[in-house]
Design an enzyme around this catalytic site. Structure first.
Site, PDB file in Angstrom:
ATOM      1  N   HIS A 224       0.627  -1.129  -0.147  1.00 18.53           N
ATOM      2  CA  HIS A 224      -0.182  -0.399   0.083  1.00 18.53           C
ATOM      3  C   HIS A 224       0.873   1.412  -0.194  1.00 18.53           C
ATOM      4  CE1 HIS A 224      -3.780   2.774   0.601  1.00 18.53           C
ATOM      5  NE2 HIS A 224      -3.552   1.767   1.437  1.00 18.53           N
ATOM      6  N   HIS A 263      -2.034  -2.217  -9.907  1.00 14.90           N
ATOM      7  CA  HIS A 263      -3.451  -1.742  -8.778  1.00 14.90           C
ATOM      8  C   HIS A 263      -4.670  -2.616  -8.554  1.00 14.90           C
ATOM      9  CE1 HIS A 263      -5.537   1.279  -6.560  1.00 14.90           C
ATOM     10  NE2 HIS A 263      -5.057   2.019  -6.088  1.00 14.90           N
ATOM     11  N   ASP A 319       3.188   5.458  -7.292  1.00 10.05           N
ATOM     12  CA  ASP A 319       4.322   5.372  -6.341  1.00 10.05           C
ATOM     13  C   ASP A 319       5.564   5.118  -7.175  1.00 10.05           C
ATOM     14  OD1 ASP A 319       2.837   5.567  -3.914  1.00 10.05           O
ATOM     15  OD2 ASP A 319       2.174   3.993  -3.588  1.00 10.05           O
TER      16      ASP A 319
HETATM   17  N1  ACO Z   1       4.734  -6.692 -10.560  1.00 10.96           N
HETATM   18  C1  ACO Z   1       4.876  -8.079 -11.148  1.00 10.96           C
HETATM   19  N2  ACO Z   1       3.307  -8.109 -11.016  1.00 10.96           N
HETATM   20  C2  ACO Z   1       2.465  -8.596 -10.749  1.00 10.96           C
HETATM   21  C3  ACO Z   1       2.640  -6.638  -9.984  1.00 10.96           C
HETATM   22  C4  ACO Z   1       3.715  -5.885 -10.244  1.00 10.96           C
HETATM   23  N3  ACO Z   1       3.624  -5.698  -9.252  1.00 10.96           N
HETATM   24  N4  ACO Z   1       1.149  -6.492  -9.741  1.00 10.96           N
HETATM   25  C5  ACO Z   1       0.437  -7.687 -10.249  1.00 10.96           C
HETATM   26  N5  ACO Z   1       1.168  -8.694 -10.467  1.00 10.96           N
HETATM   27  C6  ACO Z   1       0.299  -9.772 -10.914  1.00 10.96           C
HETATM   28  C7  ACO Z   1       0.533 -10.596 -10.004  1.00 10.96           C
HETATM   29  O1  ACO Z   1       1.384 -11.388 -10.028  1.00 10.96           O
HETATM   30  C8  ACO Z   1      -0.870 -11.380 -10.187  1.00 10.96           C
HETATM   31  O2  ACO Z   1      -0.308 -12.255 -11.233  1.00 10.96           O
HETATM   32  P1  ACO Z   1      -0.870 -13.839 -11.873  1.00 10.96           P
HETATM   33  O3  ACO Z   1      -2.518 -13.824 -11.842  1.00 10.96           O
HETATM   34  O4  ACO Z   1      -0.005 -14.611 -12.558  1.00 10.96           O
HETATM   35  O5  ACO Z   1      -0.759 -14.721 -10.495  1.00 10.96           O
HETATM   36  C9  ACO Z   1      -1.163 -10.636 -11.058  1.00 10.96           C
HETATM   37  O6  ACO Z   1      -0.691  -9.439 -11.518  1.00 10.96           O
HETATM   38  C10 ACO Z   1      -2.385  -9.890 -10.189  1.00 10.96           C
HETATM   39  O7  ACO Z   1      -2.300  -9.986  -8.986  1.00 10.96           O
HETATM   40  P2  ACO Z   1      -2.709  -9.717  -7.480  1.00 10.96           P
HETATM   41  O8  ACO Z   1      -1.473  -9.394  -6.570  1.00 10.96           O
HETATM   42  O9  ACO Z   1      -3.185 -10.996  -7.065  1.00 10.96           O
HETATM   43  O10 ACO Z   1      -3.198  -8.494  -7.257  1.00 10.96           O
HETATM   44  P3  ACO Z   1      -4.034  -7.641  -6.743  1.00 10.96           P
HETATM   45  O11 ACO Z   1      -5.166  -7.025  -7.376  1.00 10.96           O
HETATM   46  O12 ACO Z   1      -3.895  -8.356  -5.069  1.00 10.96           O
HETATM   47  O13 ACO Z   1      -2.927  -6.697  -6.262  1.00 10.96           O
HETATM   48  C11 ACO Z   1      -1.297  -5.302  -5.367  1.00 10.96           C
HETATM   49  C12 ACO Z   1      -3.271  -5.101  -5.668  1.00 10.96           C
HETATM   50  C13 ACO Z   1      -1.025  -4.669  -4.003  1.00 10.96           C
HETATM   51  C14 ACO Z   1      -0.780  -3.372  -5.603  1.00 10.96           C
HETATM   52  C15 ACO Z   1       0.034  -5.114  -6.346  1.00 10.96           C
HETATM   53  O14 ACO Z   1      -0.661  -5.105  -7.593  1.00 10.96           O
HETATM   54  C16 ACO Z   1       1.070  -5.091  -6.242  1.00 10.96           C
HETATM   55  O15 ACO Z   1       1.483  -5.865  -5.456  1.00 10.96           O
HETATM   56  N6  ACO Z   1       1.856  -3.791  -6.001  1.00 10.96           N
HETATM   57  C17 ACO Z   1       3.179  -4.151  -6.193  1.00 10.96           C
HETATM   58  C18 ACO Z   1       2.975  -2.529  -4.771  1.00 10.96           C
HETATM   59  C19 ACO Z   1       2.562  -1.501  -5.173  1.00 10.96           C
HETATM   60  O16 ACO Z   1       2.812  -0.716  -6.025  1.00 10.96           O
HETATM   61  N7  ACO Z   1       1.515  -0.918  -4.618  1.00 10.96           N
HETATM   62  C20 ACO Z   1       0.864   0.474  -4.071  1.00 10.96           C
HETATM   63  C21 ACO Z   1      -0.500   0.038  -4.550  1.00 10.96           C
HETATM   64  S1  ACO Z   1      -0.601   1.863  -4.929  1.00 10.96           S
HETATM   65  C22 ACO Z   1      -1.511   2.299  -3.381  1.00 10.96           C
HETATM   66  O17 ACO Z   1      -1.061   1.785  -2.531  1.00 10.96           O
HETATM   67  C23 ACO Z   1      -0.703   4.438  -3.797  1.00 10.96           C
END
Ligand code: ACO
Length: 383
Positions: A224, A263, A319
């Site tokens: 987050h 996201h 971010d």
């Molecule tokens: N890098 C690589 N792969 C990713 C990323 C990423 N940043 N984000 C999602 N994916 C992939 C996952 O591995 C998953 O792949 P799969 O379906 O092959 O297993 C798919 O995309 C779905 O990802 P989830 O993690 O299930 O999606 P969720 O909606 O739960 O996650 C989140 C959203 C937590 C923001 C995620 O994208 C992440 O961890 N990003 C990195 C951290 C980040 O930048 N957070 C800031 C968010 S914005 C904010 O808070 C202001």
């Protein structure tokens, strides 16, 4: 027997938890609106103080309303000595987010209205928390550096005063405007994890200080608010444009998350990231070699990651870029998330106040998968 028709919504994905007039995140089209106004217009034409008024009162202020709102926010900037003592004691011993959470949770001790949950009192307390949160972040930094706390300058805007309290020098107009835009972009974002935490706490009829403290605790995590600090670490670790492709490919091969991408709601480019990227491109010409290199690397990371992950709807979130703007302003990376928390305080407060108008205790269910009716064995007889 469990009912097999029960569906568990992991991470509450796709679940609506409230009705709200505050913020629309249109994840398909990459649009964001605060109280109906587009984030592009607000970032371009408004100020953080005006956005605070908009979020708390539901409409834009007229000139007189804005001036008196700003005056009140200025007067709320000071910190009680007891809170400064707590920050001084903890500075350098814990992450600034932990110190900020502790300092905010101490504020009700100095507020006569702390436990009054009527709307007027909650708006006044919101303004106090918003103003003091910025001073708390500055105080944490000063004490961490072994420096004295700098008293607020009541002539400056919220953004300019924050930079002044951090550095002890009045910022330029360009620096103040960059900071102001960052604060506007981070001010609100609907029912994200930290806002939901605030609502869970507020739904028990706990006070607004308790609810904001819960929000700060939740924002800390790297999935987050903590992603801005983690994203900059990644850019620094990559180091050079030429390293980007192999570094990112390696991360993807190892199923690592690339910080600053993806996201839960945006399945296209985060509109806030677009605005911050514009700021970065404007900064680039004037920046020093270190910042120029960070910009070069981040743009290559953006290209490489989009090429690989856009098929999954994964694009940059804000971010990815905001840490580099902060570095340009001379802000150290361990303050990124506390600054995010300080600016998001207004969004949390607006949601808490709105929720309290028709509050219902938030109490979801769990689908129990454990054992039942086990025989209790006395401790002396256990293996
Ligand atoms: N890098 C690589 N792969 C990713 C990323 C990423 N940043 N984000 C999602 N994916 C992939 C996952 O591995 C998953 O792949 P799969 O379906 O092959 O297993 C798919 O995309 C779905 O990802 P989830 O993690 O299930 O999606 P969720 O909606 O739960 O996650 C989140 C959203 C937590 C923001 C995620 O994208 C992440 O961890 N990003 C990195 C951290 C980040 O930048 N957070 C800031 C968010 S914005 C904010 O808070 C202001």
């Amino acid at each position: 027997m469990q009912d097999s028709s029960i569906k568990v919504y992991k991470g509450l994905e796709g679940v609506y938890v409230a009705e709200s007039d505050i913020c629309l995140v249109d994840g398909q089209n990459g649009k964001l609106y605060y109280r109906g106004y587009s984030i592009e217009d607000l970032a371009e034409r408004s100020s953080y103080e005006e956005v605070c008024y908009l979020l708390l009162h539901g409409r834009l202020p007229n000139k007189t309303e804005l001036e008196s709102f700003k005056d009140e926010m200025r007067e709320d900037r000071d910190l009680p000595k007891g809170v400064l003592d707590i920050i001084k004691h903890l500075a350098g011993r814990a992450h600034p987010m932990d110190i900020m959470r502790t300092a905010v949770s101490a504020l009700p001790a100095y507020d006569k209205e702390a436990y009054d949950n009527n709307e007027g009192a909650n708006i006044r307390k919101s303004m106090r928390i918003i103003s003091k949160a910025a001073s708390i972040v500055a105080a944490i930094y000063r004490f961490e550096q072994g420096e004295d706390y700098i008293e607020p300058d009541y002539e400056l805007s919220h953004a300019a005063n924050f930079l002044y309290m951090l550095k002890g020098e009045k910022p330029t107009d360009e620096q103040s405007r960059l900071m102001d835009r960052e604060l506007i972009l981070h001010a609100e974002h609907s029912s994200n994890a930290s806002t939901f935490s605030c609502l869970v706490t507020a739904s028990t009829l706990a006070d607004i200080y308790a609810a904001v403290t819960a929000g700060i605790a939740t924002l800390k995590g790297p999935l987050h608010g903590g992603a801005d600090e983690a994203a900059l670490k990644l850019i620094i670790a990559i180091g050079r444009k030429e390293n980007v492709s192999s570094y990112i490919q390696n991360m993807l091969k190892n199923k690592q998350k690339i910080m600053g991408f993806g996201h839960r709601v945006y399945k296209t480019y985060d509109p806030r990231a677009k605005i911050i990227k514009e700021d970065l491109l404007n900064i680039e010409k004037k920046a020093n070699t270190r910042i120029k290199r960070l910009i070069e690397v981040v743009l290559e990371v953006e290209r490489e990651t989009i090429n690989n992950l856009s098929g999954k709807g994964i694009y940059p979130n804000m971010d990815l870029f905001s840490g580099i703007v902060y570095q340009y302003l001379g802000v150290p990376s361990n303050l990124f998330t506390p600054i995010f928390a300080a600016s998001r305080t207004v969004g949390w407060c607006a949601h808490i106040i709105e929720y309290m108008q028709s509050s219902k205790l938030i109490r979801p269910l769990e689908l129990y998968k454990g054992k039942r009716d086990l025989k209790y064995i006395d401790i002396d007889s256990r293996a």
